[in-house]
Design an enzyme around this catalytic site. Structure first.
Site, PDB file in Angstrom:
ATOM      1  N   LYS A 181     -54.680   9.358  58.310  1.00 12.99           N
ATOM      2  CA  LYS A 181     -54.467   8.567  57.095  1.00 12.99           C
ATOM      3  C   LYS A 181     -53.078   7.951  57.130  1.00 12.99           C
ATOM      4  CE  LYS A 181     -55.812  11.545  53.796  1.00 12.99           C
ATOM      5  NZ  LYS A 181     -56.080  11.908  52.415  1.00 12.99           N
ATOM      6  N   GLU A 224     -48.194  22.764  51.412  1.00 14.70           N
ATOM      7  CA  GLU A 224     -49.449  22.252  51.998  1.00 14.70           C
ATOM      8  C   GLU A 224     -50.136  23.343  52.831  1.00 14.70           C
ATOM      9  OE1 GLU A 224     -50.665  19.507  50.961  1.00 14.70           O
ATOM     10  OE2 GLU A 224     -49.349  17.764  51.200  1.00 14.70           O
ATOM     11  N   ASN A 234     -58.179  18.242  48.880  1.00 14.80           N
ATOM     12  CA  ASN A 234     -57.523  17.637  47.706  1.00 14.80           C
ATOM     13  C   ASN A 234     -57.022  18.674  46.715  1.00 14.80           C
ATOM     14  OD1 ASN A 234     -57.403  14.948  48.076  1.00 14.80           O
ATOM     15  ND2 ASN A 234     -59.430  14.519  47.215  1.00 14.80           N
ATOM     16  N   HIS A 288     -53.993  18.194  44.522  1.00 12.76           N
ATOM     17  CA  HIS A 288     -53.487  16.835  44.699  1.00 12.76           C
ATOM     18  C   HIS A 288     -53.766  15.883  43.534  1.00 12.76           C
ATOM     19  CE1 HIS A 288     -52.485  18.194  48.660  1.00 12.76           C
ATOM     20  NE2 HIS A 288     -51.955  17.024  48.961  1.00 12.76           N
ATOM     21  N   HIS A 319     -50.581  13.762  42.502  1.00 17.83           N
ATOM     22  CA  HIS A 319     -50.451  12.301  42.627  1.00 17.83           C
ATOM     23  C   HIS A 319     -50.045  11.681  41.297  1.00 17.83           C
ATOM     24  CE1 HIS A 319     -53.094  12.207  46.477  1.00 17.83           C
ATOM     25  NE2 HIS A 319     -51.827  12.477  46.745  1.00 17.83           N
ATOM     26  N   HIS A 368     -43.268  15.846  47.483  1.00 13.96           N
ATOM     27  CA  HIS A 368     -44.732  15.890  47.482  1.00 13.96           C
ATOM     28  C   HIS A 368     -45.253  17.338  47.423  1.00 13.96           C
ATOM     29  CE1 HIS A 368     -48.857  14.786  48.271  1.00 13.96           C
ATOM     30  NE2 HIS A 368     -48.880  15.597  49.313  1.00 13.96           N
TER      31      HIS A 368
HETATM   32  N1  LIG Z   1     -51.126  11.085  55.688  1.00 15.25           N
HETATM   33  C1  LIG Z   1     -51.368  12.279  55.214  1.00 15.25           C
HETATM   34  O1  LIG Z   1     -52.439  12.845  55.433  1.00 15.25           O
HETATM   35  C2  LIG Z   1     -50.308  12.989  54.400  1.00 15.25           C
HETATM   36  C3  LIG Z   1     -50.427  14.362  54.152  1.00 15.25           C
HETATM   37  C4  LIG Z   1     -49.396  15.009  53.455  1.00 15.25           C
HETATM   38  C5  LIG Z   1     -48.303  14.302  53.016  1.00 15.25           C
HETATM   39  N2  LIG Z   1     -48.232  12.960  53.276  1.00 15.25           N
HETATM   40  C6  LIG Z   1     -47.066  12.190  52.826  1.00 15.25           C
HETATM   41  O2  LIG Z   1     -45.894  12.673  53.446  1.00 15.25           O
HETATM   42  C7  LIG Z   1     -44.782  12.292  52.635  1.00 15.25           C
HETATM   43  C8  LIG Z   1     -43.813  13.426  52.519  1.00 15.25           C
HETATM   44  O3  LIG Z   1     -43.350  13.744  53.792  1.00 15.25           O
HETATM   45  P1  LIG Z   1     -41.916  14.440  53.992  1.00 15.25           P
HETATM   46  O4  LIG Z   1     -41.724  15.465  52.940  1.00 15.25           O
HETATM   47  O5  LIG Z   1     -41.868  14.833  55.422  1.00 15.25           O
HETATM   48  O6  LIG Z   1     -40.913  13.265  53.638  1.00 15.25           O
HETATM   49  P2  LIG Z   1     -39.755  12.521  54.448  1.00 15.25           P
HETATM   50  O7  LIG Z   1     -40.307  11.800  55.610  1.00 15.25           O
HETATM   51  O8  LIG Z   1     -39.039  11.718  53.414  1.00 15.25           O
HETATM   52  O9  LIG Z   1     -38.798  13.677  54.979  1.00 15.25           O
HETATM   53  C9  LIG Z   1     -38.060  14.457  54.088  1.00 15.25           C
HETATM   54  C10 LIG Z   1     -36.566  14.453  54.410  1.00 15.25           C
HETATM   55  O10 LIG Z   1     -36.343  15.210  55.588  1.00 15.25           O
HETATM   56  C11 LIG Z   1     -35.499  14.490  56.490  1.00 15.25           C
HETATM   57  N3  LIG Z   1     -35.811  14.973  57.828  1.00 15.25           N
HETATM   58  C12 LIG Z   1     -36.893  14.677  58.586  1.00 15.25           C
HETATM   59  N4  LIG Z   1     -36.905  15.429  59.693  1.00 15.25           N
HETATM   60  C13 LIG Z   1     -35.796  16.203  59.657  1.00 15.25           C
HETATM   61  C14 LIG Z   1     -35.251  17.212  60.513  1.00 15.25           C
HETATM   62  N5  LIG Z   1     -35.892  17.625  61.611  1.00 15.25           N
HETATM   63  N6  LIG Z   1     -34.078  17.781  60.158  1.00 15.25           N
HETATM   64  C15 LIG Z   1     -33.449  17.420  59.000  1.00 15.25           C
HETATM   65  N7  LIG Z   1     -33.923  16.503  58.148  1.00 15.25           N
HETATM   66  C16 LIG Z   1     -35.087  15.912  58.474  1.00 15.25           C
HETATM   67  C17 LIG Z   1     -35.821  13.049  56.211  1.00 15.25           C
HETATM   68  O11 LIG Z   1     -34.768  12.221  56.618  1.00 15.25           O
HETATM   69  C18 LIG Z   1     -35.998  13.067  54.696  1.00 15.25           C
HETATM   70  O12 LIG Z   1     -34.748  12.979  54.073  1.00 15.25           O
HETATM   71  C19 LIG Z   1     -45.359  11.873  51.286  1.00 15.25           C
HETATM   72  O13 LIG Z   1     -45.312  10.483  51.152  1.00 15.25           O
HETATM   73  C20 LIG Z   1     -46.806  12.332  51.366  1.00 15.25           C
HETATM   74  O14 LIG Z   1     -47.670  11.523  50.597  1.00 15.25           O
HETATM   75  C21 LIG Z   1     -49.202  12.308  53.956  1.00 15.25           C
HETATM   76 ZN   LIG Z   2     -50.500  16.431  50.393  1.00 19.33          ZN
END
Ligand SMILES: NC(=O)c1ccc[n+]([C@@H]2O[C@H](COP(=O)([O-])OP(=O)(O)OC[C@H]3O[C@@H](n4cnc5c(N)ncnc54)[C@H](O)[C@@H]3O)[C@@H](O)[C@H]2O)c1
Ligand SMILES: [Zn+2]
Length: 347
Positions: free
Chosen positions: A145, A187, A247, A250, A254, A268
């Site tokens: 996704k 998650e 879900n 979720h 959301h 999230h």
């Molecule tokens: N496509 C899907 O199936 C799916 C599933 C779950 C979540 N998501 C999406 O994922 C997003 C959230 O992801 P997230 O929480 O990873 O957000 P993000 O990508 O913003 O990362 C969070 C923070 O961690 C930092 N960071 C990343 N890797 C790091 C590392 N190794 N060391 C230190 N800092 C690091 C980033 O710079 C950022 O500030 C949401 O938009 C959510 O909707 C998508």
């Molecule tokens: Zn999620």
């Protein structure tokens, strides 16, 4: 009337490889996978650039893979059409063609947004995910996704677009702030509640080590979550059925995130935690689960330091209004997933 029958088979196969220090071998892994040399567009955010990009570019260099780096600001606001547009522009400027590869290096924001860019640039160019947050390793980078947010709803503009490979290096989690570990654990707990009591118990028994960045235990969480997610998605990979167990938590999450306009005040995973806690309380009130199950869920969420109630400055009326909008967008359907016992939910 004349009718032309069309059937378009779609085969998407890829491997998710989990290995410590895999970042050092990214160049070799890409060369092995794609054969001929191609240009790589590494899309990342500012923070990850400072931490992990050098390792990746050195490894690409060793294989003489030409690399173009595109860096966007960190945070959910980069999961937008505006940011996607800046990435498309840079790719056009750099003369990126269809055989090039997008390498998404970062958290869920980067894998979702760069995946969307890869899906749409020249009608789709190959995508390789190298997730660097726990949530991205166990959830966002696998399953296909990709999306950007719209102000009325999260992930509103997106597609199903599978990567050619997912390279997971659990060692990169060593630099992740503890809040991001909790974010990912939300998650993982969701997945455990849906499908596996033993995985739920593993998280509970090892919560302290997990929060202290124990890489081998985090690897196990990434592997178990990924395996369960793929098993649950297998019968319906393009999510035709909206009543999906994954879900769980979720629907409310959301709505909360849209209400807060995707600001970092609520991550999230934190929103999902509140969503799961609320669903567990409702399930208990309706007699779907017992008090014991409700408490097990609430206790584990609290134990790993996740929130279990809506922030006080958010009114329930606004959340219901958000859910009404989401329901409208989804053609009148909104589905709650409720826990029955740990390891089983009803949809
Ligand atoms: N496509 C899907 O199936 C799916 C599933 C779950 C979540 N998501 C999406 O994922 C997003 C959230 O992801 P997230 O929480 O990873 O957000 P993000 O990508 O913003 O990362 C969070 C923070 O961690 C930092 N960071 C990343 N890797 C790091 C590392 N190794 N060391 C230190 N800092 C690091 C980033 O710079 C950022 O500030 C949401 O938009 C959510 O909707 C998508
Ligand atoms: Zn999620």
């Amino acid at each position: 009337m004349e009718t032309i029958q069309v059937a378009v088979p779609r085969k998407d196969r890829y491997e998710i490889i989990i290995e410590n220090d895999l970042l050092d071998q990214i160049g070799k892994s890409i060369s092995d996978l794609f054969g001929q040399p191609r240009s790589i567009i590494v899309v990342t955010d500012e923070r990850v650039k400072g931490l992990w990009v050098d390792k990746v570019s050195e490894s690409l260099d060793q294989q003489s893979l030409k690399c173009e780096l595109i860096v966007v600001p960190e945070g959910e606001t980069s999961k937008s059409l505006k940011t996607a547009m800046t990435v498309w522009e840079e790719m056009i400027r750099a003369g990126i063609e269809r055989r090039s590869i997008v390498l998404a290096l970062g958290g869920g924001v980067i894998t979702d947004m760069a995946g969307f860019v890869a899906a749409t640039y020249m009608r789709g160019i190959p995508l390789v995910n190298v997730p660097t947050t726990l949530i991205a390793q166990l959830d966002s980078s696998i399953g296909g996704k990709v999306a950007v947010d719209h102000k009325v709803a999260k992930n509103l503009i997106g597609a199903f677009y599978h990567p050619k490979a997912v390279f997971i290096d659990p060692a990169v989690l060593s630099t992740l702030p503890v809040r991001e570990i909790k974010n990912g654990l939300a998650e993982a707990i969701r997945t455990a509640i849906i499908d596996s009591k033993s995985f739920f118990d593993f998280i509970s028994e090892n919560s302290e080590d997990l929060l202290n960045h124990n890489i081998s235990k985090l690897s196990r969480v990434v592997y178990d979550s990924g395996k369960i997610k793929m098993k649950l998605l297998a019968p319906d990979p393009y999510e035709q059925d909206l009543r999906r167990a994954l879900n769980f938590g979720h629907t409310i999450a959301h709505a909360l995130e849209a209400e807060l306009e995707y600001k970092q005040d609520l991550k999230h995973g934190e929103a999902v935690s509140i969503g799961m806690a609320t669903a567990a309380r409702i399930a208990c009130n309706k007699g779907i689960c017992g008090e014991e199950t409700r408490d097990e869920i609430l206790n584990l969420l609290k134990k790993v330091g996740l929130p279990v109630s809506t922030p006080p400055d958010i009114s329930p009326e606004n959340i219901w209004e958000r859910m009404r909008i989401i329901r409208m967008i989804r053609g009148g359907n909104i589905h709650f997933v409720f826990p029955k016992v740990i390891g089983e939910v009803i949809t």
